[in-house]
Design a protein around this motif. Structure first.
Motif, PDB file in Angstrom:
ATOM      1  N   GLY A   1       0.700  -1.094  -0.082  1.00 53.51           N
ATOM      2  CA  GLY A   1      -0.038  -0.151   0.042  1.00 53.51           C
ATOM      3  C   GLY A   1       0.806   1.342   0.011  1.00 53.51           C
ATOM      4  O   GLY A   1       0.202   2.357   0.115  1.00 53.51           O
ATOM      5  N   LYS A   2       2.056   1.203  -0.048  1.00 50.93           N
ATOM      6  CA  LYS A   2       3.047   2.487  -0.234  1.00 50.93           C
ATOM      7  C   LYS A   2       2.721   3.085  -1.198  1.00 50.93           C
ATOM      8  O   LYS A   2       2.747   4.143  -1.541  1.00 50.93           O
ATOM      9  CB  LYS A   2       4.452   2.073   0.169  1.00 50.93           C
ATOM     10  CG  LYS A   2       4.775   1.510   1.562  1.00 50.93           C
ATOM     11  CD  LYS A   2       6.344   1.016   1.538  1.00 50.93           C
ATOM     12  CE  LYS A   2       6.475   0.755   2.963  1.00 50.93           C
ATOM     13  NZ  LYS A   2       8.073   0.386   3.188  1.00 50.93           N
ATOM     14  N   VAL A   3       2.425   2.343  -2.400  1.00 46.88           N
ATOM     15  CA  VAL A   3       2.279   2.908  -3.786  1.00 46.88           C
ATOM     16  C   VAL A   3       0.809   2.486  -4.192  1.00 46.88           C
ATOM     17  O   VAL A   3       0.296   1.628  -4.132  1.00 46.88           O
ATOM     18  CB  VAL A   3       3.073   2.607  -4.988  1.00 46.88           C
ATOM     19  CG1 VAL A   3       2.928   2.840  -6.103  1.00 46.88           C
ATOM     20  CG2 VAL A   3       4.524   2.697  -4.617  1.00 46.88           C
ATOM     21  N   ARG A   4       0.007   3.661  -4.301  1.00 51.07           N
ATOM     22  CA  ARG A   4      -1.486   3.624  -4.594  1.00 51.07           C
ATOM     23  C   ARG A   4      -1.625   4.238  -5.859  1.00 51.07           C
ATOM     24  O   ARG A   4      -1.127   5.142  -6.542  1.00 51.07           O
ATOM     25  CB  ARG A   4      -2.252   4.415  -3.276  1.00 51.07           C
ATOM     26  CG  ARG A   4      -1.947   3.734  -2.108  1.00 51.07           C
ATOM     27  CD  ARG A   4      -2.972   4.311  -1.140  1.00 51.07           C
ATOM     28  NE  ARG A   4      -2.780   3.987   0.088  1.00 51.07           N
ATOM     29  CZ  ARG A   4      -3.275   2.792   0.668  1.00 51.07           C
ATOM     30  NH1 ARG A   4      -4.211   2.332   0.123  1.00 51.07           N
ATOM     31  NH2 ARG A   4      -2.878   2.397   1.915  1.00 51.07           N
ATOM     32  N   GLY A   5      -2.804   3.923  -6.375  1.00 55.30           N
ATOM     33  CA  GLY A   5      -3.307   4.413  -7.734  1.00 55.30           C
ATOM     34  C   GLY A   5      -2.843   3.416  -8.918  1.00 55.30           C
ATOM     35  O   GLY A   5      -1.776   2.927  -9.185  1.00 55.30           O
ATOM     36  N   ALA A   6      -3.569   3.396  -9.986  1.00 54.17           N
ATOM     37  CA  ALA A   6      -3.357   2.299 -11.042  1.00 54.17           C
ATOM     38  C   ALA A   6      -2.272   2.877 -11.955  1.00 54.17           C
ATOM     39  O   ALA A   6      -1.533   2.182 -12.240  1.00 54.17           O
ATOM     40  CB  ALA A   6      -4.617   2.411 -12.039  1.00 54.17           C
ATOM     41  N   GLU A   7      -2.098   4.024 -12.011  1.00 53.20           N
ATOM     42  CA  GLU A   7      -1.253   4.714 -12.954  1.00 53.20           C
ATOM     43  C   GLU A   7       0.294   4.482 -12.043  1.00 53.20           C
ATOM     44  O   GLU A   7       1.341   4.029 -12.703  1.00 53.20           O
ATOM     45  CB  GLU A   7      -1.109   6.336 -13.179  1.00 53.20           C
ATOM     46  CG  GLU A   7      -2.436   6.602 -13.957  1.00 53.20           C
ATOM     47  CD  GLU A   7      -2.240   5.831 -15.563  1.00 53.20           C
ATOM     48  OE1 GLU A   7      -1.071   6.004 -16.054  1.00 53.20           O
ATOM     49  OE2 GLU A   7      -3.314   5.622 -16.055  1.00 53.20           O
ATOM     50  N   GLU A   8       0.456   4.679 -10.684  1.00 53.98           N
ATOM     51  CA  GLU A   8       1.570   4.382  -9.988  1.00 53.98           C
ATOM     52  C   GLU A   8       1.952   3.136 -10.056  1.00 53.98           C
ATOM     53  O   GLU A   8       3.182   2.710 -10.198  1.00 53.98           O
ATOM     54  CB  GLU A   8       1.430   5.109  -8.751  1.00 53.98           C
ATOM     55  CG  GLU A   8       1.546   6.672  -8.716  1.00 53.98           C
ATOM     56  CD  GLU A   8      -0.156   7.187  -8.942  1.00 53.98           C
ATOM     57  OE1 GLU A   8      -0.966   6.356  -9.142  1.00 53.98           O
ATOM     58  OE2 GLU A   8       0.030   8.643  -9.034  1.00 53.98           O
ATOM     59  N   VAL A   9       1.168   2.123 -10.027  1.00 53.26           N
ATOM     60  CA  VAL A   9       1.423   0.861  -9.902  1.00 53.26           C
ATOM     61  C   VAL A   9       1.868   0.344 -11.207  1.00 53.26           C
ATOM     62  O   VAL A   9       2.808  -0.526 -11.351  1.00 53.26           O
ATOM     63  CB  VAL A   9       0.158  -0.145  -9.427  1.00 53.26           C
ATOM     64  CG1 VAL A   9       0.610  -1.465  -9.535  1.00 53.26           C
ATOM     65  CG2 VAL A   9      -0.278   0.235  -7.929  1.00 53.26           C
TER      66      VAL A   9
ATOM     67  N   LEU B   1       2.573  -6.421 -21.016  1.00 50.84           N
ATOM     68  CA  LEU B   1       3.185  -7.615 -20.695  1.00 50.84           C
ATOM     69  C   LEU B   1       3.976  -7.244 -19.195  1.00 50.84           C
ATOM     70  O   LEU B   1       3.848  -8.349 -18.412  1.00 50.84           O
ATOM     71  CB  LEU B   1       4.612  -7.542 -21.524  1.00 50.84           C
ATOM     72  CG  LEU B   1       4.282  -7.845 -23.029  1.00 50.84           C
ATOM     73  CD1 LEU B   1       5.605  -7.679 -23.796  1.00 50.84           C
ATOM     74  CD2 LEU B   1       4.080  -9.377 -22.998  1.00 50.84           C
ATOM     75  N   SER B   2       4.023  -5.974 -18.768  1.00 49.03           N
ATOM     76  CA  SER B   2       4.160  -5.782 -17.371  1.00 49.03           C
ATOM     77  C   SER B   2       3.195  -6.115 -16.278  1.00 49.03           C
ATOM     78  O   SER B   2       3.424  -6.266 -15.362  1.00 49.03           O
ATOM     79  CB  SER B   2       4.485  -4.549 -17.223  1.00 49.03           C
ATOM     80  OG  SER B   2       3.804  -3.339 -17.527  1.00 49.03           O
ATOM     81  N   ARG B   3       1.905  -6.127 -16.892  1.00 49.92           N
ATOM     82  CA  ARG B   3       0.719  -6.471 -15.907  1.00 49.92           C
ATOM     83  C   ARG B   3       0.844  -8.043 -15.603  1.00 49.92           C
ATOM     84  O   ARG B   3      -0.068  -8.517 -15.021  1.00 49.92           O
ATOM     85  CB  ARG B   3      -0.321  -6.024 -16.450  1.00 49.92           C
ATOM     86  CG  ARG B   3      -0.509  -4.474 -16.541  1.00 49.92           C
ATOM     87  CD  ARG B   3      -1.398  -3.857 -17.171  1.00 49.92           C
ATOM     88  NE  ARG B   3      -2.807  -4.359 -16.849  1.00 49.92           N
ATOM     89  CZ  ARG B   3      -3.941  -4.422 -18.001  1.00 49.92           C
ATOM     90  NH1 ARG B   3      -3.656  -3.717 -18.948  1.00 49.92           N
ATOM     91  NH2 ARG B   3      -5.021  -4.915 -17.405  1.00 49.92           N
ATOM     92  N   MET B   4       1.348  -8.828 -16.322  1.00 49.65           N
ATOM     93  CA  MET B   4       1.219 -10.217 -16.214  1.00 49.65           C
ATOM     94  C   MET B   4       2.072 -10.888 -14.870  1.00 49.65           C
ATOM     95  O   MET B   4       2.814  -9.984 -14.423  1.00 49.65           O
ATOM     96  CB  MET B   4       1.953 -10.958 -17.475  1.00 49.65           C
ATOM     97  CG  MET B   4       1.365 -10.903 -18.789  1.00 49.65           C
ATOM     98  SD  MET B   4      -0.313 -11.433 -18.830  1.00 49.65           S
ATOM     99  CE  MET B   4      -0.086 -13.134 -18.662  1.00 49.65           C
TER     100      MET B   4
END
Length: 689
Positions: free
Chosen positions: A445-453, A678-681
């Motif tokens: 939870g230190k990084v939040r938000g779809a764009e940041e993840v 690919l990075s979301r796999m």
């Protein structure tokens, strides 16, 4: 209609014994058993054993539900009727104690009566399912008895062969423990938990069950030396009930990796790559066959040659080869037998044991691919390109044992990467650990938000591709494997077209999970075969697919095929296959209905529903399965026109007239090579390879 026509549909005829068309299916099976006994005996025998287990389980479940319904009825009968309760409430003024009791037990009587009705309905459905299961078992048993009576000598030979295959060629306990450790390690990589977090309680429970199963009393009695050598250390390292069990997930991963390395070394050092048949199976070594045929002749490559099922076209089995090869791939070990025909021909088969229920789905998928081959043969674009699926022969032996055709030139896409890592002294799992560790901030939870993840994933993906995994690993491997440049060019074109066909069916049926170890290819011909290649279903019976890429076309494959090969052979082959399947007169809809109906009929529904419920014990009804199959086929038929070539309309605007007719395939290719997708796999998919 000739009897050999039904040989291709034997699996469907067997499963039809569970449905309303059972009398007609049984009559056809009796006709096939009379003319082609060996083609029917192995699948019928396996089906009979499976149905016996299923009938016993369903009957036991029906009895349990009947007892539960009786208890609910008795409890409801003891409760006062709801009308009397209303009269009592009106006659006596409520007190404080009555108010508290009303709060504690709201609608208890109504719940008892409703529960009794529900349990009675569930018991009725269970009794009906038990009757249907018994009818299916009796029908298959009648066909088997007729076959054994008419072909007694052939059945005797086949029983000797199948009994030896099921009992003598299982893996050693060290090999089975290596498979367990390999599977647990991949489960750790896939678990949605930070590497610094504590091991989840559900995973601890699973590890405790695995530990008890690996060193059970039966294993201790049969393999005392194995238990003495490994049990104490394994429990010390991986048993959650011991105080030495690791606290964090990364510590558990390190221990599993150490066990994997140790077991791999022990297996390769102690067990040879070739065994003698006379040591493994003395009974099979001395037998000589007179009527039995070489297995798998009515499937695989010889299916077209023996389509008519003529007895003179089939090769009789002379004996089994004297050497038993051991094939090891990604932690698994299988015995490989060679069947010698009377004409001198040889066919290699892997004896695959400890199969899961999904193995039958893989066999039905191979049958669907053979059906699609008939469609590809009759279409001009696919025929001139020589496009066809490679579907090796599979012979069921026991419910958890089967023979699968193999070739000495077969290898997996993951083996290429492991060879490269061994050559340069790199650890194969290092990119997976780096990617998973890089996502710890997103998991905690230190990084939040779809764009940041997504940016976090892209940065980790870019670092791995730039520093650890290059894009020419597969190209270098094939360049050093093949003898000349002409061989390399032919192999590259053939494998490009084969991957296009597999990617087409993956996108059409929404089949995912194409990890590197599940892609098998022939190093001499470029033929491609996918392992565990079948759709998965959710609790509602819909195809379950959650991957952001439609199929696997990663960096190394793209570099090997070259951009010209991808935009040329790959796209053209995929578009031609889609055009062949969408053309008139293909009967694709009927074949898909059969496929999805059979897949949904034997799908393990008990694992997807709450334990103890009627749905978990019985599964969907035949009418619900037909509805689910129809919905899945409709979805497939909606996706097919999006992939097939679409010529421009007459009078269309200029921008449509000059657009590619293969734009549907090009859109899928762009999605498959997009770094964001690919990075979301998940890490075990190895998108960087």
């Amino acid at each position: 209609m000739q009897r050999w026509v039904w040989l291709h549909y034997v699996p469907q005829l067997l499963l039809s014994l569970l449905n309303r068309e059972a009398p007609h299916a049984k009559a056809l099976l009796l006709r096939v058993a009379q003319a082609h006994p060996q083609a029917l005996y192995c699948p019928l025998r396996t089906f009979l054993l499976e149905r016996r287990e299923t009938a016993a389980r369903v009957t036991q479940s029906a009895r349990a539900l009947a007892a539960k319904a009786q208890e609910s009825a008795d409890a409801a009968a003891k409760a006062p009727p709801s009308d009397d309760k209303e009269k009592e409430k009106k006659a006596d003024p409520p007190t404080d104690g009555d108010e508290e009791k009303k709060k504690e037990e709201p609608g208890q009587e109504v719940d008892l009566h409703k529960r009794a009705r529900d349990d009675k309905a569930a018991a009725h459905l269970a009794a009906q399912a038990a009757g249907e299961a018994t009818v299916a078992f009796d029908g298959a048993k009648e066909v088997m008895e007729r076959l054994r009576h008419k072909h007694a000598h052939l059945v005797t030979e086949l029983e000797v062969l199948l009994s030896e295959l099921g009992a003598r060629f299982a893996s050693s306990p060290e090999e089975r423990l290596l498979v367990v450790v390999h599977t647990l390690l991949h489960r750790c990589y896939k678990y949605p938990t930070a590497t610094t977090a504590e091991v989840p309680a559900s995973f601890k429970k699973e590890l405790a069950g695995v530990c008890r199963a690996c060193f059970s009393a039966d294993t201790s009695a049969k393999h005392a030396d194995f238990v003495k050598e490994y049990k104490a250390e394994y429990e010390k390292d991986l048993d959650p009930e011991q105080p030495t069990f690791p606290k964090a997930l990364h510590e558990l991963i390190d221990r599993l990796k150490r066990w994997k390395t140790q077991l791999q070394a022990d297996v390769e050092e102690r067990l040879p790559t070739t065994l003698r048949l006379e040591d493994e199976s003395p009974g099979l070594r001395g037998v000589r066959f007179a009527e039995a045929e070489v297995p798998g002749q009515r499937a695989g490559e010889s299916d077209a040659a023996n389509a008519t099922g003529a007895p003179e076209a089939l090769v009789k089995l002379e004996r089994v080869g004297a050497e038993v090869q051991i094939v090891r791939r990604h932690g698994t070990s299988f015995r490989c037998l060679t069947f010698l025909g009377v004409d001198g021909s040889e066919r290699r088969f892997l004896v695959q044991t400890s199969l899961t229920p999904a193995a039958r789905g893989e066999e039905r998928m191979l049958q669907l691919l053979r059906t699609l081959n008939q469609t590809l043969v009759h279409h001009v674009e696919t025929r001139r390109r020589g496009l066809c699926y490679y579907a090796p022969a599979v012979v069921p032996v026991w419910p958890q044992v089967r023979l699968m055709e193999d070739d000495p030139h077969h290898g997996t896409y993951g083996e290429v990467y492991e060879v490269n890592c061994a050559r340069y002294g790199r650890e194969p799992d290092l990119p997976i650990q780096m990617f998973k560790k890089a996502l710890d901030d997103a998991v905690t939870g230190k990084v939040r938000g779809a764009e940041e993840v997504l940016k976090l994933r892209l940065d980790a993906f870019a670092e791995i591709t730039q520093k650890h995994v290059t894009e020419n690993i597969f190209s270098q491997f094939m360049y050093k494997t093949l003898p000349t440049g002409s061989h390399l060019w032919t192999f590259k074109r053939q494998m490009c077209q084969q991957m296009a066909l597999s990617c087409f069916i993956s996108a059409l049926l929404r089949i995912g999970g194409r990890a590197p170890q599940k892609i098998v290819f022939a190093k001499n011909t470029g033929r491609v075969f996918m392992l565990d290649f079948h759709p998965a279903f959710d609790a509602k019976g819909a195809t379950e697919f959650a991957e952001p890429v439609p199929f696997r076309l990663t960096r190394n494959l793209h570099a090997f095929f070259t951009p010209f090969g991808v935009k040329g052979d790959f796209v053209a082959a995929m578009a031609a296959a889609a055009q062949a399947c969408s053309g008139p007169g293909t009967n694709l809809e009927a074949h898909l209905l059969l496929f999805f109906r059979d897949q949904l009929t034997v799908w393990p529904w008990r694992r997807m529903t709450s334990a103890g419920s009627a749905a978990s014990l019985l599964g969907p009804s035949p009418s619900e399965i037909r509805r689910m199959a129809r919905a899945n086929v409709d979805e497939v038929l909606k996706r097919l026109p999006c992939v097939a070539p679409t010529p421009p309309r007459q009078g269309a605007p200029p921008h449509e007239q000059f657009s590619s007719v293969q734009k549907g395939v090009l859109h899928l290719v762009d999605a498959a090579v997009n770094p964001k997708n690919l990075s979301r796999m998940e890490p075990t998919w190895a998108a960087w390879l």
